[in-house]
Design an enzyme around this catalytic site. Structure first.
Site, PDB file in Angstrom:
ATOM      1  CE1 TYR A 156      -4.149   1.507  -0.208  1.00  0.00           C
ATOM      2  CE2 TYR A 156      -3.510   2.751   1.736  1.00  0.00           C
ATOM      3  CZ  TYR A 156      -4.376   2.533   0.683  1.00  0.00           C
ATOM      4  OH  TYR A 156      -5.450   3.352   0.513  1.00  0.00           O
ATOM      5  CE  LYS A 163      -6.868   6.499   0.443  1.00  0.00           C
ATOM      6  NZ  LYS A 163      -7.763   7.357  -0.344  1.00  0.00           N
TER       7      LYS A 163
HETATM    8  P1  NAD Z   1     -11.901   3.764  -8.506  1.00  0.00           P
HETATM    9  O1  NAD Z   1     -10.752   3.428  -9.382  1.00  0.00           O
HETATM   10  O2  NAD Z   1     -13.229   3.315  -8.939  1.00  0.00           O
HETATM   11  O3  NAD Z   1     -11.942   5.317  -8.169  1.00  0.00           O
HETATM   12  C1  NAD Z   1     -10.788   6.128  -8.118  1.00  0.00           C
HETATM   13  C2  NAD Z   1     -11.148   7.412  -8.818  1.00  0.00           C
HETATM   14  O4  NAD Z   1     -10.097   8.374  -8.755  1.00  0.00           O
HETATM   15  C3  NAD Z   1     -11.474   7.199 -10.315  1.00  0.00           C
HETATM   16  O5  NAD Z   1     -12.748   7.725 -10.603  1.00  0.00           O
HETATM   17  C4  NAD Z   1     -10.402   8.022 -11.021  1.00  0.00           C
HETATM   18  O6  NAD Z   1     -10.842   8.580 -12.255  1.00  0.00           O
HETATM   19  C5  NAD Z   1     -10.165   9.102  -9.968  1.00  0.00           C
HETATM   20  N1  NAD Z   1      -8.957   9.883 -10.215  1.00  0.00           N
HETATM   21  C6  NAD Z   1      -7.654   9.502 -10.144  1.00  0.00           C
HETATM   22  N2  NAD Z   1      -6.858  10.533 -10.525  1.00  0.00           N
HETATM   23  C7  NAD Z   1      -7.666  11.587 -10.817  1.00  0.00           C
HETATM   24  C8  NAD Z   1      -7.451  12.910 -11.277  1.00  0.00           C
HETATM   25  N3  NAD Z   1      -6.220  13.385 -11.536  1.00  0.00           N
HETATM   26  N4  NAD Z   1      -8.532  13.716 -11.480  1.00  0.00           N
HETATM   27  C9  NAD Z   1      -9.789  13.266 -11.260  1.00  0.00           C
HETATM   28  N5  NAD Z   1     -10.054  12.005 -10.830  1.00  0.00           N
HETATM   29  C10 NAD Z   1      -9.003  11.184 -10.629  1.00  0.00           C
HETATM   30  O7  NAD Z   1     -11.508   3.083  -7.083  1.00  0.00           O
HETATM   31  P2  NAD Z   1     -12.200   3.166  -5.641  1.00  0.00           P
HETATM   32  O8  NAD Z   1     -11.635   2.012  -4.895  1.00  0.00           O
HETATM   33  O9  NAD Z   1     -13.664   3.336  -5.760  1.00  0.00           O
HETATM   34  O10 NAD Z   1     -11.539   4.475  -5.024  1.00  0.00           O
HETATM   35  C11 NAD Z   1     -12.284   5.559  -4.474  1.00  0.00           C
HETATM   36  C12 NAD Z   1     -11.648   6.000  -3.165  1.00  0.00           C
HETATM   37  O11 NAD Z   1     -11.840   4.981  -2.178  1.00  0.00           O
HETATM   38  C13 NAD Z   1     -10.144   6.237  -3.237  1.00  0.00           C
HETATM   39  O12 NAD Z   1      -9.814   7.354  -2.442  1.00  0.00           O
HETATM   40  C14 NAD Z   1      -9.588   4.964  -2.599  1.00  0.00           C
HETATM   41  O13 NAD Z   1      -8.294   5.158  -2.057  1.00  0.00           O
HETATM   42  C15 NAD Z   1     -10.619   4.760  -1.523  1.00  0.00           C
HETATM   43  N6  NAD Z   1     -10.633   3.428  -0.895  1.00  0.00           N
HETATM   44  C16 NAD Z   1     -10.736   2.311  -1.660  1.00  0.00           C
HETATM   45  C17 NAD Z   1     -10.742   1.066  -1.042  1.00  0.00           C
HETATM   46  C18 NAD Z   1     -10.837  -0.196  -1.861  1.00  0.00           C
HETATM   47  O14 NAD Z   1     -10.555  -1.271  -1.323  1.00  0.00           O
HETATM   48  N7  NAD Z   1     -11.242  -0.132  -3.115  1.00  0.00           N
HETATM   49  C19 NAD Z   1     -10.681   0.963   0.353  1.00  0.00           C
HETATM   50  C20 NAD Z   1     -10.592   2.130   1.107  1.00  0.00           C
HETATM   51  C21 NAD Z   1     -10.566   3.364   0.475  1.00  0.00           C
END
Ligand code: NAD
Length: 258
Positions: A156, A163
């Site tokens: 990570y 984070k």
């Molecule tokens: P995802 O890939 O569906 O979403 C990530 C988003 O970030 C995408 O829509 C992407 O287009 C956007 N992004 C990245 N760079 C960008 C930029 N320069 N401008 C605009 N948008 C940009 O994945 P997700 O897992 O739904 O992630 C959403 C959030 O949840 C993130 O912050 C991630 O760290 C967090 N998260 C995810 C998990 C998991 O296990 N999937 C767990 C905890 C937290």
């Protein structure tokens, strides 16, 4: 349809596809009567975002690369023109260069560190500052974080550091915006299969571990996270700000299993 979010305009940033956590939040908010505004990152994501928005009958779908102040300003002036006021903002955006999550943390490059913190953390400050101008009736800002801010999950890496900074930013933003009736909170989501998650080394091992060790004996779903977001977006959370709430089936409370 419920009415927890009736008469609330909610901006959701980070819907990449139907697996995105943000999409789970959109679906939940839509069911509760919110008027939704979406953003997508750029041309590559346009078609997917527009198809998803169309499925809900949502017309306000705009591009916004969060690393560009010009894009952010353009987005918020467009929203101001069309809606005047917003009540909710969901920031579900993160990014790190693949080499910085594939190699050992100690090899994180200066450039990779700056990019991860810029896209995943500074962006929350940048959009909150603009959202404040449109949250004239008070509001709620939510971001998404992960347990990797508190504990080491090999792979990570720099995202864990990002984070941790994101969670600290939530507290400082909550302090700045509280007097305006704007709350700022983070959901620390349990692992869930999304496009971004695929980039994390041994992600399926992380998922298996949650199912085995979490008190609820299962992983979280998109629906679990959507419903948790409803609490924060709605007036039910009117006295909660600056918090990081784990929505992870209890995984984070566990110590070593015997
Ligand atoms: P995802 O890939 O569906 O979403 C990530 C988003 O970030 C995408 O829509 C992407 O287009 C956007 N992004 C990245 N760079 C960008 C930029 N320069 N401008 C605009 N948008 C940009 O994945 P997700 O897992 O739904 O992630 C959403 C959030 O949840 C993130 O912050 C991630 O760290 C967090 N998260 C995810 C998990 C998991 O296990 N999937 C767990 C905890 C937290």
């Amino acid at each position: 349809m419920g009415k927890l979010l009736k008469n609330k305009n909610v901006l959701v940033m980070g819907v990449r596809n139907r697996w995105s956590i943000a999409w789970g939040i959109v679906k939940a908010a839509h069911k509760e009567g919110a008027t939704l505004i979406f953003t997508y990152q750029g041309e590559r994501e346009k078609e997917d975002a527009e198809n998803l928005a169309a499925a809900l009958g949502c017309k306000s779908v705009y591009p916004c690369d969060i690393s560009s102040d010009q894009d952010i300003d353009g987005l918020f002036s467009r929203i101001k023109e069309e809606y005047g006021v917003i009540h909710g903002l969901v920031h579900a955006i993160a990014y790190a260069k693949s080499e910085d999550i594939q190699n050992s943390f100690i090899h994180t490059s200066r450039d990779g560190f700056a990019i991860a913190l810029n896209i995943s953390v500074y962006s929350l400050i940048a959009v909150s500052r603009r959202a404040k101008e449109l949250m004239t009736e008070g509001g709620s800002i939510i971001t998404l974080t992960y347990l990797g801010s508190e504990r080491v999950f090999p792979g990570y890496n720099v995202m864990g550091v990002a984070k941790a900074a994101l969670e600290a930013s939530v507290r400082y933003l909550a302090y700045d915006l509280g007097p305006l009736g704007i709350r700022v909170n983070a959901i620390s989501a349990g692992p869930i299969k999304t496009l971004s998650a695929k980039a994390i080394k041994n992600f399926s091992g992380i998922l298996d571990d949650v199912e085995k060790k979490a008190p609820l004996k299962r992983g979280v779903t998109q629906e679990d996270l959507g419903d948790a977001a409803l609490y924060f977006l709605s007036d039910l959370s009117r006295a909660t700000t600056g918090e990081v709430v784990h929505v992870d089936c209890g995984y984070s409370v566990m110590g070593v299993m015997t």
